[in-house]
Structures are given as C-alpha cells and as structure tokens.
Scaffold this active site. Structure first.
Site, short mmCIF file in Angstrom:
data_model
loop_
_atom_site.label_atom_id
_atom_site.label_comp_id
_atom_site.label_asym_id
_atom_site.label_seq_id
_atom_site.Cartn_x
_atom_site.Cartn_y
_atom_site.Cartn_z
N THR A 167 -5.02 -2.88 -6.21
CA THR A 167 -4.16 -1.79 -6.16
C THR A 167 -3.22 -2.12 -5.00
O THR A 167 -3.58 -2.80 -4.01
CB THR A 167 -4.82 -0.49 -5.75
OG1 THR A 167 -5.55 -0.03 -7.03
CG2 THR A 167 -3.48 0.58 -5.36
N PHE B 19 -0.58 -1.37 -2.35
CA PHE B 19 -0.28 -0.32 -1.34
C PHE B 19 1.14 -0.71 -0.57
O PHE B 19 1.42 -1.76 -0.40
CB PHE B 19 -1.08 0.27 -0.44
CG PHE B 19 -2.36 0.66 -0.94
CD1 PHE B 19 -2.46 2.06 -0.84
CD2 PHE B 19 -3.53 -0.04 -1.59
CE1 PHE B 19 -3.88 2.65 -1.54
CE2 PHE B 19 -4.45 0.62 -2.15
CZ PHE B 19 -4.68 1.84 -2.22
#
Length: 273
Positions: free
Chosen positions: A173, A175
């Site tokens: 992921t 960010f």
C-alpha cells in the site's frame, strides 16, 4: 517531537506507515482520512498520513476526493508499506474450531484464496479495521479468528495462527504524507496534479499528455474522478516524474495551465520507488 496523524486505531497499516515515517513521533490515531487531514489543517498535528493506493485494490477514492475537493495541504513524501496479513485469534483457539473470521473488507478480499482453501465453511464478517477485527474475535469463546497485522495481535494479546496469508506476496500500500509547504527538489521526485476542462471536446486530454511527451517527462499514473458538479464531467489526475521547481516541469505546467479550466498541484515530493 513531530505529531503525526494517521488512520487508526493502533495496529492498523496506517500506524505501520506512521512508524515507518517517524518511529519517534507522537502518533495520533483518527477515525477517517478526512479527520487526518482536518487534524493537520487545524494545527492539532504536524503531518498526516493517508493511504492513496493498493497494489490489488487500486486507488483509495476517499483520499483522492480529499485532495481534489477538501484540502490545500501539500504532499510531503510517499511511503510504501508491504501488506502482510496474519490469521490471529484468542490464545488457545484451534484452527479446526474457527467458525467466524473478522477483518476489514479489503483484507478479507486480499486473503480470499487462503480462506477458500483452509476455512471454506467459516463465515467472513466485515469490521471497520483490522484492529477492530481482533477485538471482535477476542470477545468470542474460541470459535473466531481475525485477519490483522502482527502488531495488532501483539497489542491486543492475540495469538498468531497463520502468517503471510495474503494472496499476493508482492502486495503493498502506498501512503502519502500531507503537510504544509513544498519539499525542495532531490533529483528523484514525483509531482501529482489534478485538472479539469471547461468543455468536453476531442483532443483536450491528448493536448495535455502531448505536452508531457514533448518535454520527455514520464507520467507514471493517470486516472479520473467525477467532478461531483455535473454528470459526465471529470477531474483528471496525473502523477509524473520531476519536481515543480525543475525548469522542464515548470515549463510544462505553464504550457498546460491555459488548456485547463482548473489546475491543482497536490505537491512535489521524494519518490519512494
């Protein structure tokens, strides 16, 4: 000490991103990405960390809409966090006794193959976060498990029954760190922008993309979101290599600005990958 807002509670991947950014910071959990941005805007936090993209699930629409419509904060940095899911439960729970498995919907989807193969009869139940999933599992009498981070298991006193159960070993992921101001160029930067057109006409998007191509600037990502004003009108978003203070990038931004009804620069920041 830097005050870092993130999407909590503790034990989530948001907290792991915050720890990666600054392990010595004062970490401040909030219930939504919008709340994270509001905490920074109000001065409650110095920076905020929000998820923007997952390898499997794609872009995080909430974060895109915040950047487009709700904040003037600038991207300070990006972080890439490996997604490692674990099956955790109350200590002493036997895998054969598990009838319910809790987790955030994205985590359940990212572990679909493991669940189908090892727990075909277990009921999958959605939770607001992977940390809440552990809390729900711990409340039951040895017939429940949760998909969560190892840190969540440690914080709440759960036992890890199985590790790395995600379908993709490469899942990560991305960010963003939101704050004020623009970091100086590093020579290895990325810039993110959003723009709209006054009217829907052939070649409008191509004219913008051609400007980047002619300047030999590599665009890493392009996507669109509804403007939320008129059906069929879209905001286009581009991530490209370079810093807005680089002469070549500045020239392209100056060139495309008259072609757009609106042009918003989310920020220029060091690339993580």
């Amino acid at each position: 000490m830097t005050r870092v807002a993130y999407l909590g509670p503790p034990g989530t991947f948001g907290e792991l991103a915050a720890l990666q950014y600054d392990s010595s910071a004062d970490l401040m959990p909030f219930p939504s990405h919008a709340a994270v941005a509001a905490a920074v805007e109000s001065g409650m936090a110095d920076v905020g960390i929000v998820a923007i993209e997952n390898l499997i699930n794609g872009s995080v629409q909430e974060t895109l809409d915040i950047l487009i419509h709700e904040t003037d904060l600038k991207i300070q940095a990006e972080l890439v966090v490996p997604v490692r899911h674990n099956l955790v439960a109350k200590p002493g729970t036997r895998p054969a006794d598990v009838r319910v498995i809790y987790s955030h919907p994205q985590a359940l989807g990212q572990c679909r193959k493991f669940l189908e193969r090892c727990f075909p009869r277990a009921q999958a139940e959605a939770a607001l976060s992977t940390t809440e999933a552990v809390e729900l599992a711990l409340k039951r009498e040895g017939d429940a498990a949760a998909i969560a981070t190892e840190r969540a298991a440690e914080l709440l006193g759960a036992e890890v029954l199985a590790r790395d159960i995600q379908d993709s070993e490469n899942n990560v992921t991305r960010f963003l760190v939101l704050g004020r101001g623009t970091p100086p160029p590093t020579g290895r930067d990325r810039t993110s922008i959003a723009f709209t057109f006054a009217e829907d006409r052939p070649g409008a998007l191509a004219s913008v993309m051609n400007a980047f191509a002619e300047a030999n600037i590599n665009c890493n990502k392009i996507e669109s979101r509804p403007t939320k004003a008129t059906f069929g009108d879209y905001v286009f978003l581009i991530d490209f290599e370079g810093h807005q203070d680089d002469p070549a990038v500045k020239a392209v931004l100056d060139r495309i600005r008259p072609l757009c009804a609106e042009l918003k620069v989310f920020g220029s920041y060091p690339r993580a990958i």
